[in-house]
Design a protein around this motif. Structure first.
Motif, PDB file in Angstrom:
ATOM      1  N   LYS A 123      51.545  -6.460  61.170  1.00 51.90           N
ATOM      2  CA  LYS A 123      52.279  -6.150  62.395  1.00 51.90           C
ATOM      3  C   LYS A 123      53.522  -7.029  62.444  1.00 51.90           C
ATOM      4  O   LYS A 123      53.600  -8.061  61.754  1.00 51.90           O
ATOM      5  N   LEU A 124      54.472  -6.636  63.271  1.00 53.74           N
ATOM      6  CA  LEU A 124      55.702  -7.413  63.387  1.00 53.74           C
ATOM      7  C   LEU A 124      55.399  -8.864  63.757  1.00 53.74           C
ATOM      8  O   LEU A 124      56.033  -9.794  63.253  1.00 53.74           O
ATOM      9  N   GLU A 125      54.402  -9.049  64.624  1.00 53.69           N
ATOM     10  CA  GLU A 125      54.079 -10.386  65.095  1.00 53.69           C
ATOM     11  C   GLU A 125      53.358 -11.252  64.062  1.00 53.69           C
ATOM     12  O   GLU A 125      53.087 -12.421  64.308  1.00 53.69           O
ATOM     13  N   ASP A 126      53.065 -10.687  62.898  1.00 53.64           N
ATOM     14  CA  ASP A 126      52.502 -11.488  61.805  1.00 53.64           C
ATOM     15  C   ASP A 126      53.590 -12.231  61.035  1.00 53.64           C
ATOM     16  O   ASP A 126      53.282 -13.053  60.164  1.00 53.64           O
ATOM     17  N   SER A 127      54.844 -11.930  61.327  1.00 50.66           N
ATOM     18  CA  SER A 127      55.949 -12.636  60.672  1.00 50.66           C
ATOM     19  C   SER A 127      55.863 -14.119  61.017  1.00 50.66           C
ATOM     20  O   SER A 127      55.859 -14.501  62.195  1.00 50.66           O
TER      21      SER A 127
END
Lengths: 114, 117
Positions: A83-87
């Motif tokens: 997910k984007l928030e795993d960046s």
């Protein structure tokens, strides 16, 4: 001096893809850890691993995450569907035993999810 | 839950001068470790200094020393005779100690130290 190594140093992936981050802990160490740091935020504990099983995990470490020690040297973190928030920057660490005060960190893998 | 707070996002010091980085923490435990880790640019974190909570004496490692105030839950790092190689991000961290205790580290947000020549 022995060091923890991590590969790759930077990984770019698309949302929904699986990624595997790799770590080689120091050879005589028995405890292994993953931490992550989202840009501008604290370094956060994800999971600790001993004797081929998870010894502790945080609430961040949900079903999308898994860890494995596939052979005698590597320790991997898999994110099943990014997910984007795993960046974030993902750090691997190792220590000799549960009672060792020092954890030795790798240089980190920067994961960018687009 | 335990927390670690570093209130100084950035600090600057002149070469050869002394600088103090602040850290406060919150815990209900009585037996724990406190650490300062250094992370140079693009390099791994390395342990600078540790303090066991049961020890009253402040830890010292060469030019690095701590001021550990257990009652105030304060743990500051003093760097004397600052060198250009001291420029890095410094993280304060906490860990419970004792048999069967979790060995996870709890970190602060870090202080970026610049050393001016």
């Amino acid at each position: 001096e022995p060091e923890v190594t991590q590969t790759p140093s930077h990984q770019v992936t698309q949302m929904g893809q699986e990624v595997i981050l790799r770590c080689v802990p120091i050879s005589n160490h028995l405890y292994f850890y993953w931490y992550r740091q989202i840009l501008g935020q604290k370094v956060e504990f994800l999971v600790s691993f001993y004797n081929n099983e998870i010894s502790e995990k945080s609430e961040i470490f949900d079903d999308q995450f898994s860890v494995e020690r596939p052979d005698g040297s590597n320790f991997t973190l898999k994110i099943r569907s990014t997910k984007l928030e795993d960046s974030a920057m993902y750090f691997c660490a190792s220590s000799e035993s549960l009672y060792s005060y020092e954890q030795y960190f790798g240089p980190g893998t920067r994961l960018t999810v687009t | 839950a335990q927390t670690v707070t570093q209130s100084q996002p950035e600090m600057s010091v002149q070469e050869a001068e002394t600088v103090t980085l602040s850290c406060t923490y919150d815990t209900s435990e009585s037996d724990y470790y406190l650490f300062w880790y250094k992370q140079p640019p693009s390099r791994q974190m390395i342990l600078v200094i540790r303090q066991e909570a049961y020890k009253q004496q402040n830890a010292t490692e060469n030019r690095f020393s701590v001021n550990f105030q257990k009652a105030a839950k304060s743990f500051s790092l003093k760097i004397s005779d600052s060198q250009l190689g001291d420029a890095a991000m410094y993280f304060c961290a906490y860990r419970r100690r004792g048999g069967g205790a979790t060995n996870k580290l709890i970190f602060g947000t870090g202080t970026l130290l610049a050393v001016q020549p």
